[in-house]
Design a protein around this motif. Structure first.
Motif, PDB file in Angstrom:
ATOM      1  N   VAL A  30      -1.377   6.259  -5.425  1.00  0.00           N
ATOM      2  CA  VAL A  30      -1.137   4.971  -4.792  1.00  0.00           C
ATOM      3  C   VAL A  30      -0.277   5.211  -3.552  1.00  0.00           C
ATOM      4  CG1 VAL A  30       0.950   4.462  -6.126  1.00  0.00           C
ATOM      5  CG2 VAL A  30      -0.368   2.589  -5.163  1.00  0.00           C
ATOM      6  N   VAL A  31      -0.470   4.391  -2.541  1.00  0.00           N
ATOM      7  CA  VAL A  31       0.285   4.513  -1.293  1.00  0.00           C
ATOM      8  C   VAL A  31       0.958   3.179  -0.987  1.00  0.00           C
ATOM      9  CG1 VAL A  31       0.156   5.006   1.182  1.00  0.00           C
ATOM     10  CG2 VAL A  31      -1.373   6.191  -0.394  1.00  0.00           C
ATOM     11  N   VAL A  32       2.240   3.231  -0.626  1.00  0.00           N
ATOM     12  CA  VAL A  32       2.926   2.032  -0.125  1.00  0.00           C
ATOM     13  C   VAL A  32       3.381   2.330   1.294  1.00  0.00           C
ATOM     14  CG1 VAL A  32       3.668   1.247  -2.398  1.00  0.00           C
ATOM     15  CG2 VAL A  32       5.162   2.735  -1.078  1.00  0.00           C
ATOM     16  N   GLN A  33       3.247   1.361   2.176  1.00  0.00           N
ATOM     17  CA  GLN A  33       3.604   1.591   3.564  1.00  0.00           C
ATOM     18  C   GLN A  33       4.084   0.294   4.202  1.00  0.00           C
ATOM     19  OE1 GLN A  33      -0.396   3.228   4.135  1.00  0.00           O
ATOM     20  NE2 GLN A  33      -0.745   1.703   5.740  1.00  0.00           N
ATOM     21  N   GLY A  34       4.742   0.432   5.342  1.00  0.00           N
ATOM     22  CA  GLY A  34       5.345  -0.722   5.974  1.00  0.00           C
ATOM     23  C   GLY A  34       4.910  -0.921   7.410  1.00  0.00           C
ATOM     24  N   ILE A  35       4.780  -2.193   7.783  1.00  0.00           N
ATOM     25  CA  ILE A  35       4.591  -2.590   9.178  1.00  0.00           C
ATOM     26  C   ILE A  35       5.930  -3.136   9.654  1.00  0.00           C
ATOM     27  CG2 ILE A  35       3.442  -4.189  10.746  1.00  0.00           C
ATOM     28  CD1 ILE A  35       1.075  -4.230   8.785  1.00  0.00           C
ATOM     29  N   VAL A  36       6.420  -2.607  10.758  1.00  0.00           N
ATOM     30  CA  VAL A  36       7.750  -2.984  11.238  1.00  0.00           C
ATOM     31  C   VAL A  36       7.665  -3.433  12.693  1.00  0.00           C
ATOM     32  CG1 VAL A  36      10.119  -2.201  11.541  1.00  0.00           C
ATOM     33  CG2 VAL A  36       8.748  -1.262   9.689  1.00  0.00           C
ATOM     34  N   GLN A  37       8.146  -4.619  12.960  1.00  0.00           N
ATOM     35  CA  GLN A  37       8.221  -5.083  14.340  1.00  0.00           C
ATOM     36  C   GLN A  37       9.192  -4.200  15.113  1.00  0.00           C
ATOM     37  OE1 GLN A  37       9.537  -9.136  14.703  1.00  0.00           O
ATOM     38  NE2 GLN A  37       9.193  -9.237  16.909  1.00  0.00           N
ATOM     39  N   ASP A  38       8.907  -3.955  16.388  1.00  0.00           N
ATOM     40  CA  ASP A  38       9.801  -3.128  17.190  1.00  0.00           C
ATOM     41  C   ASP A  38      11.206  -3.733  17.212  1.00  0.00           C
ATOM     42  OD1 ASP A  38       8.474  -5.192  18.537  1.00  0.00           O
ATOM     43  OD2 ASP A  38       8.896  -4.344  20.502  1.00  0.00           O
ATOM     44  N   ALA A  72       2.558   8.324  -4.428  1.00  0.00           N
ATOM     45  CA  ALA A  72       2.933   8.733  -5.785  1.00  0.00           C
ATOM     46  C   ALA A  72       1.720   8.633  -6.696  1.00  0.00           C
ATOM     47  CB  ALA A  72       4.066   7.855  -6.320  1.00  0.00           C
ATOM     48  N   ASN A  73       1.824   9.267  -7.851  1.00  0.00           N
ATOM     49  CA  ASN A  73       0.829   9.119  -8.913  1.00  0.00           C
ATOM     50  C   ASN A  73       1.433   8.261 -10.016  1.00  0.00           C
ATOM     51  OD1 ASN A  73      -1.316  10.652  -7.853  1.00  0.00           O
ATOM     52  ND2 ASN A  73      -0.329  12.553  -8.482  1.00  0.00           N
ATOM     53  N   VAL A  74       0.719   7.234 -10.414  1.00  0.00           N
ATOM     54  CA  VAL A  74       1.195   6.321 -11.457  1.00  0.00           C
ATOM     55  C   VAL A  74       0.086   6.109 -12.477  1.00  0.00           C
ATOM     56  CG1 VAL A  74       2.790   5.149  -9.884  1.00  0.00           C
ATOM     57  CG2 VAL A  74       0.464   4.275 -10.155  1.00  0.00           C
ATOM     58  N   PRO A  75       0.437   5.649 -13.692  1.00  0.00           N
ATOM     59  CA  PRO A  75      -0.607   5.382 -14.694  1.00  0.00           C
ATOM     60  C   PRO A  75      -1.650   4.408 -14.167  1.00  0.00           C
ATOM     61  CG  PRO A  75       1.560   5.341 -15.708  1.00  0.00           C
ATOM     62  CD  PRO A  75       1.795   5.435 -14.232  1.00  0.00           C
ATOM     63  N   VAL A  76      -2.895   4.645 -14.520  1.00  0.00           N
ATOM     64  CA  VAL A  76      -3.977   3.766 -14.048  1.00  0.00           C
ATOM     65  C   VAL A  76      -3.716   2.341 -14.521  1.00  0.00           C
ATOM     66  CG1 VAL A  76      -5.672   5.616 -13.979  1.00  0.00           C
ATOM     67  CG2 VAL A  76      -5.390   4.295 -16.083  1.00  0.00           C
ATOM     68  N   GLY A  77      -4.180   1.393 -13.740  1.00  0.00           N
ATOM     69  CA  GLY A  77      -3.989  -0.007 -14.090  1.00  0.00           C
ATOM     70  C   GLY A  77      -3.964  -0.869 -12.846  1.00  0.00           C
ATOM     71  N   ASN A  78      -3.674  -2.137 -13.041  1.00  0.00           N
ATOM     72  CA  ASN A  78      -3.618  -3.090 -11.940  1.00  0.00           C
ATOM     73  C   ASN A  78      -2.167  -3.300 -11.517  1.00  0.00           C
ATOM     74  OD1 ASN A  78      -6.473  -3.709 -11.893  1.00  0.00           O
ATOM     75  ND2 ASN A  78      -6.145  -4.804 -13.801  1.00  0.00           N
ATOM     76  N   TYR A  79      -1.937  -3.263 -10.201  1.00  0.00           N
ATOM     77  CA  TYR A  79      -0.571  -3.341  -9.688  1.00  0.00           C
ATOM     78  C   TYR A  79      -0.456  -4.338  -8.536  1.00  0.00           C
ATOM     79  CZ  TYR A  79       0.430   0.895 -12.361  1.00  0.00           C
ATOM     80  OH  TYR A  79       0.596   1.812 -13.381  1.00  0.00           O
ATOM     81  N   LYS A  80       0.770  -4.821  -8.345  1.00  0.00           N
ATOM     82  CA  LYS A  80       1.136  -5.620  -7.181  1.00  0.00           C
ATOM     83  C   LYS A  80       2.507  -5.129  -6.730  1.00  0.00           C
ATOM     84  CE  LYS A  80       3.059  -9.283 -10.111  1.00  0.00           C
ATOM     85  NZ  LYS A  80       3.011 -10.727 -10.446  1.00  0.00           N
ATOM     86  N   ILE A  81       2.999  -5.639  -5.607  1.00  0.00           N
ATOM     87  CA  ILE A  81       4.302  -5.180  -5.121  1.00  0.00           C
ATOM     88  C   ILE A  81       5.220  -6.355  -4.809  1.00  0.00           C
ATOM     89  CG2 ILE A  81       3.404  -3.036  -4.128  1.00  0.00           C
ATOM     90  CD1 ILE A  81       3.749  -4.388  -1.336  1.00  0.00           C
ATOM     91  N   GLU A  82       6.502  -6.041  -4.800  1.00  0.00           N
ATOM     92  CA  GLU A  82       7.524  -6.962  -4.300  1.00  0.00           C
ATOM     93  C   GLU A  82       8.368  -6.185  -3.291  1.00  0.00           C
ATOM     94  OE1 GLU A  82       9.788  -8.741  -7.416  1.00  0.00           O
ATOM     95  OE2 GLU A  82       8.107  -9.930  -8.179  1.00  0.00           O
ATOM     96  N   ALA A  83       8.533  -6.764  -2.115  1.00  0.00           N
ATOM     97  CA  ALA A  83       9.270  -6.084  -1.042  1.00  0.00           C
ATOM     98  C   ALA A  83      10.592  -6.787  -0.795  1.00  0.00           C
ATOM     99  CB  ALA A  83       8.433  -6.075   0.237  1.00  0.00           C
ATOM    100  N   SER A  84      11.619  -6.015  -0.519  1.00  0.00           N
ATOM    101  CA  SER A  84      12.934  -6.585  -0.233  1.00  0.00           C
ATOM    102  C   SER A  84      13.719  -5.624   0.644  1.00  0.00           C
ATOM    103  CB  SER A  84      13.701  -6.851  -1.528  1.00  0.00           C
ATOM    104  OG  SER A  84      13.919  -5.635  -2.236  1.00  0.00           O
ATOM    105  N   ILE A  85      14.832  -6.127   1.180  1.00  0.00           N
ATOM    106  CA  ILE A  85      15.758  -5.304   1.954  1.00  0.00           C
ATOM    107  C   ILE A  85      17.127  -5.475   1.339  1.00  0.00           C
ATOM    108  CG2 ILE A  85      16.859  -4.960   4.201  1.00  0.00           C
ATOM    109  CD1 ILE A  85      14.281  -5.916   5.513  1.00  0.00           C
ATOM    110  N   ASP A  86      17.718  -4.391   0.907  1.00  0.00           N
ATOM    111  CA  ASP A  86      19.013  -4.448   0.226  1.00  0.00           C
ATOM    112  C   ASP A  86      20.075  -5.097   1.112  1.00  0.00           C
ATOM    113  OD1 ASP A  86      17.776  -3.155  -1.847  1.00  0.00           O
ATOM    114  OD2 ASP A  86      18.583  -1.175  -1.359  1.00  0.00           O
TER     115      ASP A  86
END
Length: 208
Positions: A30-38, A72-86
């Motif tokens: 699985v790949v996670v990536q970000g789009i960032v405004q300049d 990363a490699n994760v167990p097969v299945g259905n996934y979604k994400i939650e994004a935040s900034i600490d």
């Protein structure tokens, strides 16, 4: 003594192979990536969540140093994400959102020529207006399976937006025309509601 060492080495190799086949055979990439405004470069935290159980399977940190992408490699299945900034306050000018789509992680996603079907999740960081105008681009996928990532200015994102329109077979003129029709219909509905309300008010006033 040599026989014992050879046997030990063979056993260790066997244990390693069993571990690989038994424990990794039910995992997929699985790949996670970000789009960032300049001019927006705060590190994003991405929680990969099992869509069936609600459990966090893995947490990623994407930033300028890792070029806004992690794998990363994760167990097969259905996934979604939650994004935040600490540490980001609700009133901050910086906003962040992640794609709402659920995607399936499989053991061996199709990789054929330039097409890579590895599931990708995208988060976007930028100003309120930037996210309002371009948030839909987190789901924009090119014909080769790649998705947008990295620092992208408003001007460049507008070009990508036009590219996505072209891929769907629409011209900019058609999009503008569609937006114009939607605004016209909305305006007519507002006028009808106002007209009906005023008519009802004056009618009841005459009756009284």
């Amino acid at each position: 003594m040599k026989k014992i060492l050879v046997i030990s080495a063979l056993l260790l190799g066997l244990v390693f192979l069993v571990k690989v086949f038994l424990f990794d055979s039910n995992k997929g990439p699985v790949v996670v990536q970000g789009i960032v405004q300049d001019n927006y470069d705060l590190e994003m935290t991405i929680d990969l969540i099992n869509a069936d159980t609600g459990d966090v399977a893995k947490t990623f940190k994407i930033n300028e140093e890792n070029h806004w992408v992690q794998k990363a490699n994760v167990p097969v299945g259905n996934y979604k994400i939650e994004a935040s900034i600490d540490g980001l306050s609700p009133r901050s000018l910086t906003k962040v959102k992640g794609t709402l789509m659920t995607k399936e992680v499989v053991v061996n996603p199709e990789v054929k020529g330039n097409v890579d079907k590895t599931p990708r999740f995208v988060a976007m960081e930028g100003s309120k207006d930037y996210l309002s105008d371009f948030y839909g681009m987190v789901d924009f996928q090119r014909t080769d399976g790649s998705m947008l990532k990295g620092e992208i200015s408003r001007e460049k994102m507008e070009q990508h937006y036009q590219e996505s329109i072209a891929m769907q077979g629409f011209s900019q003129a058609q999009v503008q025309q569609s937006r114009g029709h939607s605004k016209t219909i909305f305006s007519l509905l507002v006028l009808l509601i106002l007209g009906g309300g005023c008519g009802y008010y004056f009618f009841n006033r005459k009756q009284s």
